[in-house]
Enzyme design. Structure first.
Site: not given
Ligand SMILES: O=c1[nH]c(=O)c2[nH]c(=O)[nH]c2[nH]1
Length: 297
Positions: A12, A57-58, A158, A175, A219, A245, A247
């Site tokens: 469930k 499952t009940d 970055f 950023r 990363q 990410n 943005h």
């Molecule tokens: O920290 C980031 N890793 C990426 O691999 C990546 N690629 C991207 O366009 N911006 C970012 N920023």
């Protein structure tokens, strides 16, 4: 044509359950979403419709509710272990179970500066999670969190990435870095673990690492977050992180005769970069079935 039944499980999904501890004038609530799935000798129902060993499952859903009444739910890891071990222990043909629990947070409402006895407000989207796998008399616990949304307004760069004819992204040394953290960590063993304490500490460690690292990529931030958790919590063997990410694009204000010194951003929701990875101890014991049937991240 020769075909056969491959791996399977059934249960469930997403049993919604709220419990109220009314043992005193100050109530305590727990808000859970519980999913159970059982494995075992289940060929008959698939091949012939013979349901003689199919725990409905009940019934699985009812067991969740009944267990919550029979003894306090406690920590989600303990509740999931109780349920999983019950299904495997009580039914001979059921050899394995997976119990997933999401816990939704509630804060006590304050009235005139005092926490109310029995009124709450939802804490937000963040979920505390556990995934317990039972196989015979063995068990594994993977706990985690989802949708922990964090942002830093500077301390993130970055640059240095390869450029080809499709590359338009500008290099940046300042950023916004924002993400919604999904983290799932595997415990070494399942006995004598302070589930609540470990959860709180892992969460705080993730936040501190995110805030503290001057990031050159998401990363790098991911690895630093995972490494910090493993350094801090010896009972954690491995942690898997999934970091979208989120943005934030600088808005071009030049048409209005205005500059923009990293002050006004467009918060885009899609598409988003998705950075995923595992950080693990060199000498961690084998994961066994801990991640069995769980998504990779
Ligand atoms: O920290 C980031 N890793 C990426 O691999 C990546 N690629 C991207 O366009 N911006 C970012 N920023």
């Amino acid at each position: 044509m020769a075909v056969k039944l491959g791996p399977n499980q059934y249960g469930k999904a997403e049993v919604r359950m709220v419990t109220v501890d009314r043992s005193g004038p100050v109530h305590h609530i727990k808000d859970l979403t519980v999913s159970t799935a059982l494995r075992g000798d289940l060929e008959a129902t698939h091949l012939t419709g013979d349901n003689s060993v199919v725990v409905a499952t009940d019934t699985q859903k009812n067991t969740v509710y009944a267990f919550a009444k029979e003894s306090p739910v406690g920590e989600i890891e303990d509740f999931a272990l109780r349920l999983g071990r019950h299904f495997v222990g009580a039914f001979g043909h059921i050899t394995g179970a997976r119990v997933l629990i999401d816990e939704h947070g509630w804060d006590r409402i304050e009235v005139a500066g005092k926490p109310h006895d029995h009124a709450f407000s939802r804490s937000g989207d963040e979920k505390r999670t556990t995934a317990v796998t039972v196989d015979g008399d063995r068990a594994w616990v993977v706990s985690g969190l989802r949708d922990l949304v964090v942002l830093k307004s500077t301390g993130s760069e970055f640059h240095g990435f390869p450029r080809d004819k499709y590359t338009t992204l500008a290099e940046t040394d300042d950023r916004i870095l924002a993400t919604a953290v999904s983290a799932h960590w595997r415990y070494l063993g399942v006995e004598d673990i302070d589930w609540r304490g470990a959860f709180g500490d892992v969460r705080q460690t993730l936040l501190e690492a995110f805030a503290s690292l001057h990031s050159l990529s998401l990363q790098q931030t991911l690895y630093a977050m995972g490494e910090a958790v493993l350094e801090r919590r010896p009972e954690v063997a491995e942690i898997r992180l999934s970091l979208p990410n989120k943005h934030h694009f600088l808005v071009d204000l030049t048409p209005f005769g205005l500059g923009n010194d990293n002050e006004v951003f467009f918060a885009s929701d899609r598409p988003y970069g998705l950075i995923e990875g595992t950080v693990l101890r060199d000498d961690a014991e084998d994961a066994g079935l801990a991640w069995h049937t769980l998504p990779a991240f």
